[in-house]
Design an enzyme around this catalytic site. Structure first.
Site, mmCIF file in Angstrom:
data_model
loop_
_atom_site.group_PDB
_atom_site.id
_atom_site.type_symbol
_atom_site.label_atom_id
_atom_site.label_comp_id
_atom_site.label_asym_id
_atom_site.label_seq_id
_atom_site.Cartn_x
_atom_site.Cartn_y
_atom_site.Cartn_z
ATOM 1 N N ILE A 1 3.142 4.516 0.006
ATOM 2 C CA ILE A 1 4.479 4.928 -0.438
ATOM 3 C C ILE A 1 5.327 3.703 -0.815
ATOM 4 O O ILE A 1 6.001 3.688 -1.852
ATOM 5 C CB ILE A 1 5.167 5.718 0.698
ATOM 6 C CG1 ILE A 1 4.370 6.996 0.992
ATOM 7 C CG2 ILE A 1 6.608 6.032 0.376
ATOM 8 C CD1 ILE A 1 4.582 7.545 2.395
ATOM 9 N N TYR B 1 3.640 8.017 17.731
ATOM 10 C CA TYR B 1 4.070 8.076 16.322
ATOM 11 C C TYR B 1 5.335 8.933 16.192
ATOM 12 O O TYR B 1 6.312 8.523 15.545
ATOM 13 C CB TYR B 1 2.944 8.631 15.450
ATOM 14 C CG TYR B 1 3.327 8.671 13.985
ATOM 15 C CD1 TYR B 1 3.493 7.491 13.262
ATOM 16 C CD2 TYR B 1 3.573 9.881 13.339
ATOM 17 C CE1 TYR B 1 3.879 7.516 11.923
ATOM 18 C CE2 TYR B 1 3.955 9.912 12.006
ATOM 19 C CZ TYR B 1 4.107 8.726 11.303
ATOM 20 O OH TYR B 1 4.497 8.764 9.981
ATOM 21 N N LYS C 1 9.112 7.858 14.794
ATOM 22 C CA LYS C 1 9.729 8.469 13.605
ATOM 23 C C LYS C 1 11.073 9.108 13.954
ATOM 24 O O LYS C 1 11.989 9.140 13.132
ATOM 25 C CB LYS C 1 8.757 9.476 12.976
ATOM 26 C CG LYS C 1 7.525 8.818 12.370
ATOM 27 C CD LYS C 1 7.844 8.012 11.121
ATOM 28 C CE LYS C 1 7.526 6.569 11.184
ATOM 29 N NZ LYS C 1 7.858 5.800 9.979
ATOM 30 N N SER D 1 0.840 -1.201 0.000
ATOM 31 C CA SER D 1 0.000 0.000 0.000
ATOM 32 C C SER D 1 0.876 1.252 0.000
ATOM 33 O O SER D 1 2.062 1.190 0.319
ATOM 34 C CB SER D 1 -0.844 -0.056 1.300
ATOM 35 O OG SER D 1 -1.482 1.176 1.554
ATOM 36 N N SER E 1 9.919 10.753 9.099
ATOM 37 C CA SER E 1 8.870 11.765 8.871
ATOM 38 C C SER E 1 9.282 13.065 9.539
ATOM 39 O O SER E 1 10.046 13.057 10.513
ATOM 40 C CB SER E 1 7.564 11.273 9.499
ATOM 41 O OG SER E 1 6.619 12.317 9.544
HETATM 42 N N1 LIG Z 1 1.296 9.115 4.570
HETATM 43 C C1 LIG Z 1 1.963 10.098 5.137
HETATM 44 O O1 LIG Z 1 1.522 11.267 5.155
HETATM 45 C C2 LIG Z 1 3.308 9.823 5.760
HETATM 46 C C3 LIG Z 1 4.088 10.924 6.161
HETATM 47 C C4 LIG Z 1 5.337 10.684 6.730
HETATM 48 C C5 LIG Z 1 5.789 9.381 6.875
HETATM 49 N N2 LIG Z 1 5.005 8.329 6.487
HETATM 50 C C6 LIG Z 1 5.545 6.973 6.669
HETATM 51 O O2 LIG Z 1 5.482 6.267 5.442
HETATM 52 C C7 LIG Z 1 5.478 4.857 5.702
HETATM 53 C C8 LIG Z 1 4.443 4.207 4.818
HETATM 54 O O3 LIG Z 1 3.179 4.729 5.142
HETATM 55 P P1 LIG Z 1 2.035 4.985 4.056
HETATM 56 O O4 LIG Z 1 1.644 6.402 4.188
HETATM 57 O O5 LIG Z 1 2.428 4.455 2.748
HETATM 58 O O6 LIG Z 1 0.865 4.114 4.707
HETATM 59 P P2 LIG Z 1 0.094 2.814 4.219
HETATM 60 O O7 LIG Z 1 -0.476 3.042 2.869
HETATM 61 O O8 LIG Z 1 -0.824 2.490 5.337
HETATM 62 O O9 LIG Z 1 1.216 1.690 4.115
HETATM 63 C C9 LIG Z 1 1.756 1.102 5.272
HETATM 64 C C10 LIG Z 1 2.439 -0.194 4.910
HETATM 65 O O10 LIG Z 1 3.001 -0.746 6.099
HETATM 66 C C11 LIG Z 1 2.516 -2.064 6.302
HETATM 67 N N3 LIG Z 1 2.280 -2.332 7.722
HETATM 68 C C12 LIG Z 1 1.569 -1.592 8.609
HETATM 69 N N4 LIG Z 1 1.530 -2.211 9.800
HETATM 70 C C13 LIG Z 1 2.238 -3.357 9.667
HETATM 71 C C14 LIG Z 1 2.541 -4.439 10.535
HETATM 72 N N5 LIG Z 1 2.117 -4.506 11.802
HETATM 73 N N6 LIG Z 1 3.289 -5.465 10.049
HETATM 74 C C15 LIG Z 1 3.721 -5.451 8.765
HETATM 75 N N7 LIG Z 1 3.455 -4.478 7.897
HETATM 76 C C16 LIG Z 1 2.714 -3.437 8.339
HETATM 77 C C17 LIG Z 1 1.206 -2.128 5.526
HETATM 78 O O11 LIG Z 1 1.013 -3.463 5.089
HETATM 79 P P3 LIG Z 1 -0.343 -4.333 5.376
HETATM 80 O O12 LIG Z 1 -1.470 -3.389 5.399
HETATM 81 O O13 LIG Z 1 -0.358 -5.312 4.225
HETATM 82 O O14 LIG Z 1 -0.056 -4.982 6.672
HETATM 83 C C18 LIG Z 1 1.471 -1.220 4.339
HETATM 84 O O15 LIG Z 1 2.095 -1.918 3.299
HETATM 85 C C19 LIG Z 1 5.242 4.710 7.202
HETATM 86 O O16 LIG Z 1 6.476 4.399 7.815
HETATM 87 C C20 LIG Z 1 4.767 6.088 7.637
HETATM 88 O O17 LIG Z 1 5.116 6.372 8.964
HETATM 89 C C21 LIG Z 1 3.782 8.519 5.920
#
Ligand SMILES: NC(=O)c1ccc[n+]([C@@H]2O[C@H](COP(=O)([O-])OP(=O)(O)OC[C@H]3O[C@@H](n4cnc5c(N)ncnc54)[C@H](OP(=O)(O)O)[C@@H]3O)[C@@H](O)[C@H]2O)c1
Length: 310
Positions: A30, A179, A183, A28, A154
């Site tokens: 990023i 969170y 980070k 999912s 982040s």
């Molecule tokens: N979106 C933002 O605004 C933002 C900003 C700054 C940093 N980030 C960082 O970017 C990264 C990716 O986030 P995203 O925004 O792309 O969110 P996302 O679409 O929810 O993707 C999160 C990914 O992490 C996996 N994941 C979550 N919990 C898990 C667990 N317990 N065990 C194994 N895998 C797990 C999910 O896989 P499954 O669902 O298949 O388990 C999914 O593939 C994160 O580290 C987040 O902190 C995001």
């Protein structure tokens, strides 16, 4: 017009055929966009997450591409020590004798509820920081000489210092505070890993980055119903940062020639950025490293080699 991460990062002409990449959390958001991008560039991509159906769809999309990119999916829950170890084993097997070229520590999220994992550690800290620490430690010997480790942090890391005595408790739990702490740990981990790799004369690099604020990823799925729907709606607005744009800095750090030697740094928008003072504090980085090994009940990775460096 294409708006792929590799084009935004200026590495669309690079070829990664014969290279193996593990992108954690690539079912999912990023991570998915980063995995698709590395697949388009020709790498063999290990797609990871918990959702097998979503993982298979990413694998199919990579394999249906016109370039040589191939993929496989490995499921692992990052709250479970054995599952992280099984992911490391599967990665080792997939990378074979050639080794692992790219490790993108990206899996994670914003978790609303106060809970401890079976290890007795606050869930967000465990999934977002301890699991990638464990995974990286288990894969250190499998990284190629010029491998790159890229960790998704982040701008949310700009909070308080980490109280390492509090990570085994959910007293006074705040989901945002948890969170932010995780980070900050990502940024400190990446910098400490870089220092210890350098001290051990390894050319493997380690950097962290901020992907942008991306409401359209699955990131805010854990918010209560209406708020989660608002976030998804915001993600569809034309000016919202997309997950592909969010993945650009990850792909840049993993592939671009101009950061081949960059290590221990923090990036945003494919440029170096100064992280918080706390993120740069070598004593805090070292304490986090040592405490993480203690919490996991493992020997400190790259321990002896770091002694004279710090
Ligand atoms: N979106 C933002 O605004 C933002 C900003 C700054 C940093 N980030 C960082 O970017 C990264 C990716 O986030 P995203 O925004 O792309 O969110 P996302 O679409 O929810 O993707 C999160 C990914 O992490 C996996 N994941 C979550 N919990 C898990 C667990 N317990 N065990 C194994 N895998 C797990 C999910 O896989 P499954 O669902 O298949 O388990 C999914 O593939 C994160 O580290 C987040 O902190 C995001």
């Amino acid at each position: 017009m294409r708006n792929y991460p590799e084009d935004i990062a200026g590495v669309g002409d690079e070829r990664l055929v014969g290279r193996t990449a593990l992108v954690t959390g690539s079912t999912s958001g990023i991570g998915k966009e980063a995995a698709l991008s590395l697949g388009r560039l020709g790498a063999h991509v290990i797609v990871h997450g918990r959702d097998g159906e979503a993982g298979s769809a990413v694998v199919d999309e990579i394999e249906a591409g016109v370039n040589e990119g191939t993929a496989e999916f490995v499921a692992a829950d990052f709250a479970e020590l054995e599952e992280v170890s099984a992911l490391a084993d599967a990665t080792r097997h997939a990378a074979g004798d050639d080794g692992l070229d790219l490790l993108l520590n990206n899996a994670g999220g914003y978790f609303r509820d106060a809970r401890l994992t079976d290890l007795g550690v606050e869930y967000t800290f465990h999934v977002n920081h301890l699991a990638p620490y464990q995974l990286t430690a288990e894969l250190l010997d499998d990284l190629t000489d010029d491998a790159r480790v890229v960790t998704t942090s982040s701008e949310a890391h700009r909070g308080d210092r980490i109280d390492l005595d509090a990570v085994e408790s959910v007293d006074d739990f705040s989901s945002w505070g948890a969170y932010q702490r995780s980070k900050l740990a990502n940024a400190q981990f990446a910098a400490e890993l870089a220092r210890r790799l350098r001290a051990s004369d390894r050319e493997v690099t380690s950097n962290s980055f901020h992907p942008g604020a991306i409401p359209g990823s699955g990131f805010l799925r854990d918010l209560p119903g209406p708020l989660s729907r608002v976030a998804r709606a915001l993600g569809r607005l034309p000016f919202a940062t997309t997950p592909a744009e969010g993945a650009a800095t990850a792909v840049y750090l993993a592939v671009a020639d101009d950061v081949a030697d960059a290590t221990g740094r923090y990036f945003a928008d494919c440029r170096e950025k100064k992280p918080s003072t706390e993120a740069q504090d070598p004593r805090a980085q070292r304490r986090l490293w040592e405490r993480s090994a203690e919490l996991l009940g493992i020997d400190e990775p790259l321990a002896a080699l770091a002694a004279d460096e710090i």
